[in-house]
Design a protein around this motif. Structure first.
Motif, PDB file in Angstrom:
ATOM      1  N   ALA A  72      -4.786  -6.160   0.097  1.00 20.39           N
ATOM      2  CA  ALA A  72      -4.602  -5.178   1.174  1.00 20.39           C
ATOM      3  C   ALA A  72      -5.933  -4.864   1.851  1.00 20.39           C
ATOM      4  N   ALA A  73      -7.007  -4.717   1.072  1.00 21.07           N
ATOM      5  CA  ALA A  73      -8.318  -4.440   1.665  1.00 21.07           C
ATOM      6  C   ALA A  73      -8.777  -5.606   2.534  1.00 21.07           C
ATOM      7  N   ILE A  74      -8.567  -6.827   2.058  1.00 20.21           N
ATOM      8  CA  ILE A  74      -8.932  -8.005   2.848  1.00 20.21           C
ATOM      9  C   ILE A  74      -8.127  -8.032   4.142  1.00 20.21           C
ATOM     10  N   SER A 135     -15.114   5.064   8.451  1.00 20.19           N
ATOM     11  CA  SER A 135     -15.757   4.059   7.600  1.00 20.19           C
ATOM     12  C   SER A 135     -15.300   4.167   6.141  1.00 20.19           C
ATOM     13  N   LYS A 136     -14.314   5.026   5.882  1.00 15.39           N
ATOM     14  CA  LYS A 136     -13.744   5.146   4.528  1.00 15.39           C
ATOM     15  C   LYS A 136     -12.402   4.445   4.489  1.00 15.39           C
ATOM     16  N   LEU A 137     -12.237   3.548   3.539  1.00 15.49           N
ATOM     17  CA  LEU A 137     -10.975   2.835   3.346  1.00 15.49           C
ATOM     18  C   LEU A 137     -10.440   3.185   1.965  1.00 15.49           C
ATOM     19  N   ARG A 138      -9.231   3.715   1.952  1.00 18.67           N
ATOM     20  CA  ARG A 138      -8.592   4.086   0.689  1.00 18.67           C
ATOM     21  C   ARG A 138      -7.325   3.243   0.526  1.00 18.67           C
ATOM     22  N   ILE A 139      -7.216   2.566  -0.620  1.00 20.66           N
ATOM     23  CA  ILE A 139      -6.077   1.708  -0.923  1.00 20.66           C
ATOM     24  C   ILE A 139      -5.346   2.291  -2.126  1.00 20.66           C
ATOM     25  N   ASP A 140      -4.037   2.486  -1.990  1.00 21.69           N
ATOM     26  CA  ASP A 140      -3.208   2.985  -3.098  1.00 21.69           C
ATOM     27  C   ASP A 140      -1.967   2.121  -3.243  1.00 21.69           C
ATOM     28  N   VAL A 141      -1.691   1.685  -4.466  1.00 21.46           N
ATOM     29  CA  VAL A 141      -0.439   0.978  -4.745  1.00 21.46           C
ATOM     30  C   VAL A 141       0.602   2.042  -5.020  1.00 21.46           C
ATOM     31  N   GLN A 142       1.628   2.109  -4.174  1.00 23.31           N
ATOM     32  CA  GLN A 142       2.653   3.141  -4.301  1.00 23.31           C
ATOM     33  C   GLN A 142       3.698   2.778  -5.341  1.00 23.31           C
ATOM     34  N   SER A 143       4.254   1.582  -5.236  1.00 23.35           N
ATOM     35  CA  SER A 143       5.299   1.198  -6.183  1.00 23.35           C
ATOM     36  C   SER A 143       5.530  -0.300  -6.121  1.00 23.35           C
ATOM     37  N   ILE A 144       6.258  -0.768  -7.109  1.00 23.88           N
ATOM     38  CA  ILE A 144       6.761  -2.136  -7.120  1.00 23.88           C
ATOM     39  C   ILE A 144       8.271  -2.004  -7.215  1.00 23.88           C
ATOM     40  N   PRO A 145       8.955  -1.877  -6.056  1.00 14.24           N
ATOM     41  CA  PRO A 145      10.395  -1.611  -6.095  1.00 14.24           C
ATOM     42  C   PRO A 145      11.224  -2.792  -6.570  1.00 14.24           C
ATOM     43  N   LEU A 146      10.748  -3.989  -6.361  1.00 12.88           N
ATOM     44  CA  LEU A 146      11.444  -5.194  -6.798  1.00 12.88           C
ATOM     45  C   LEU A 146      10.446  -6.106  -7.489  1.00 12.88           C
ATOM     46  N   TRP A 147      10.959  -7.065  -8.202  1.00 12.88           N
ATOM     47  CA  TRP A 147      10.111  -8.020  -8.894  1.00 12.88           C
ATOM     48  C   TRP A 147       9.311  -8.803  -7.872  1.00 12.88           C
ATOM     49  N   ARG A 148       7.994  -8.822  -8.024  1.00 12.06           N
ATOM     50  CA  ARG A 148       7.064  -9.534  -7.149  1.00 12.06           C
ATOM     51  C   ARG A 148       6.995  -8.965  -5.731  1.00 12.06           C
ATOM     52  N   VAL A 149       7.336  -7.710  -5.555  1.00 20.33           N
ATOM     53  CA  VAL A 149       7.221  -7.036  -4.260  1.00 20.33           C
ATOM     54  C   VAL A 149       6.532  -5.698  -4.504  1.00 20.33           C
ATOM     55  N   GLY A 150       5.505  -5.393  -3.720  1.00 22.29           N
ATOM     56  CA  GLY A 150       4.790  -4.148  -3.889  1.00 22.29           C
ATOM     57  C   GLY A 150       4.603  -3.419  -2.574  1.00 22.29           C
ATOM     58  N   VAL A 151       4.553  -2.093  -2.641  1.00 19.22           N
ATOM     59  CA  VAL A 151       4.313  -1.250  -1.463  1.00 19.22           C
ATOM     60  C   VAL A 151       2.932  -0.618  -1.638  1.00 19.22           C
ATOM     61  N   ILE A 152       2.092  -0.783  -0.625  1.00 17.45           N
ATOM     62  CA  ILE A 152       0.705  -0.332  -0.681  1.00 17.45           C
ATOM     63  C   ILE A 152       0.432   0.523   0.545  1.00 17.45           C
ATOM     64  N   THR A 153      -0.342   1.587   0.376  1.00 18.37           N
ATOM     65  CA  THR A 153      -0.799   2.356   1.535  1.00 18.37           C
ATOM     66  C   THR A 153      -2.302   2.164   1.669  1.00 18.37           C
ATOM     67  N   THR A 155      -5.518   3.748   4.025  1.00 17.32           N
ATOM     68  CA  THR A 155      -5.883   4.827   4.931  1.00 17.32           C
ATOM     69  C   THR A 155      -7.319   4.622   5.405  1.00 17.32           C
ATOM     70  N   ILE A 156      -7.494   4.635   6.725  1.00 17.09           N
ATOM     71  CA  ILE A 156      -8.825   4.588   7.335  1.00 17.09           C
ATOM     72  C   ILE A 156      -8.881   5.743   8.318  1.00 17.09           C
ATOM     73  N   GLY A 157      -9.730   6.716   8.029  1.00 16.83           N
ATOM     74  CA  GLY A 157      -9.862   7.865   8.923  1.00 16.83           C
ATOM     75  C   GLY A 157      -8.550   8.609   9.065  1.00 16.83           C
ATOM     76  N   ALA A 158      -8.082   8.755  10.308  1.00 14.13           N
ATOM     77  CA  ALA A 158      -6.839   9.478  10.578  1.00 14.13           C
ATOM     78  C   ALA A 158      -5.639   8.544  10.662  1.00 14.13           C
ATOM     79  N   CYS A 159      -5.839   7.262  10.407  1.00 15.11           N
ATOM     80  CA  CYS A 159      -4.747   6.288  10.475  1.00 15.11           C
ATOM     81  C   CYS A 159      -4.347   5.842   9.075  1.00 15.11           C
ATOM     82  N   SER A 160      -3.065   5.632   8.932  1.00 17.45           N
ATOM     83  CA  SER A 160      -2.535   5.189   7.651  1.00 17.45           C
ATOM     84  C   SER A 160      -1.617   3.993   7.896  1.00 17.45           C
ATOM     85  N   SER A 161      -1.633   3.073   6.972  1.00 18.23           N
ATOM     86  CA  SER A 161      -0.824   1.877   7.093  1.00 18.23           C
ATOM     87  C   SER A 161      -0.042   1.668   5.806  1.00 18.23           C
ATOM     88  N   GLU A 162       1.206   1.274   5.964  1.00 20.88           N
ATOM     89  CA  GLU A 162       2.025   0.927   4.808  1.00 20.88           C
ATOM     90  C   GLU A 162       2.213  -0.583   4.820  1.00 20.88           C
TER      91      GLU A 162
END
Length: 182
Positions: A72-74, A135-153, A155-162
């Motif tokens: 996700a960071a890459i 200039s701050k990047l925060r990566i959080d793994v939220q969940s793995i709802p299915l096998w081999r599938v993950g949801v990650i958030t 956040t950079i500044g005031a923007c957030s990406s799922e």
């Protein structure tokens, strides 16, 4: 010896009488009516259990969570071009490891990654004002709802990406992305 036992059991069933029908005909009738249905239902149930196990939710494995975070960071930093201020990275409320930092810097060239603990505090000097939350990047793994599938958030500044990551051929790949900015 097993053959003799089978013949002996067969002989007992053959001699068994249920009403006017001998035991062998009764067994054929019983299993002829219900036997095929039971076998089909058992096979279908086993197949459904295999499918449910294959797609079931699993707990978050540490190595998978780290690999998803790095991917996700890459993904987030691949669009960064030219000289930039260093990016301060926080991965799941912890400092990134040296291996994670080197892998991100290798796959996103031109970006300098520093741990979040090195982010300058406001009022600590002249350089503190030139760095913003962008200039701050925060990566959080939220969940793995299915096998081999993950949801990650991310956040950079005031923007957030799922991000939705899928593990394919032993590597995590970003499948979809959704942005929101305040």
């Amino acid at each position: 010896m097993v053959e003799v036992q089978a013949k002996g059991l067969f002989a007992i069933v053959r001699k068994l009488k249920v009403g006017n029908v001998n035991g062998l005909k009764f067994a054929y009738k019983l299993f002829g009516i219900f036997g095929k249905s039971v076998v089909v239902l058992a096979a279908a149930g086993f197949f459904l259990l295999l499918i449910a196990r294959h797609f079931s939710s699993v707990s978050i494995d540490g190595s998978d969570a780290d690999a998803m975070s790095v991917r996700a960071a890459i993904h987030m930093l691949n669009g960064v071009e030219g000289p930039t201020s260093p990016i301060y990275l926080e991965v799941m409320a912890r400092q990134p490891t040296g291996v994670e930092v080197s892998q991100i810097e290798f796959e996103a060239p031109g970006v300098k990654i520093l741990p979040i603990r090195e982010f300058p505090v406001v009022g600590s000097g002249g350089d503190a004002t030139k760095y913003s939350n962008d200039s701050k990047l925060r990566i959080d793994v939220q969940s793995i709802p299915l096998w081999r599938v993950g949801v990650i958030t991310a956040t950079i500044g005031a923007c957030s990406s799922e991000l939705v990551a899928v593990k394919f051929l032993s590597k995590w790949r970003i499948f979809s992305e959704r942005w929101a900015c305040i």
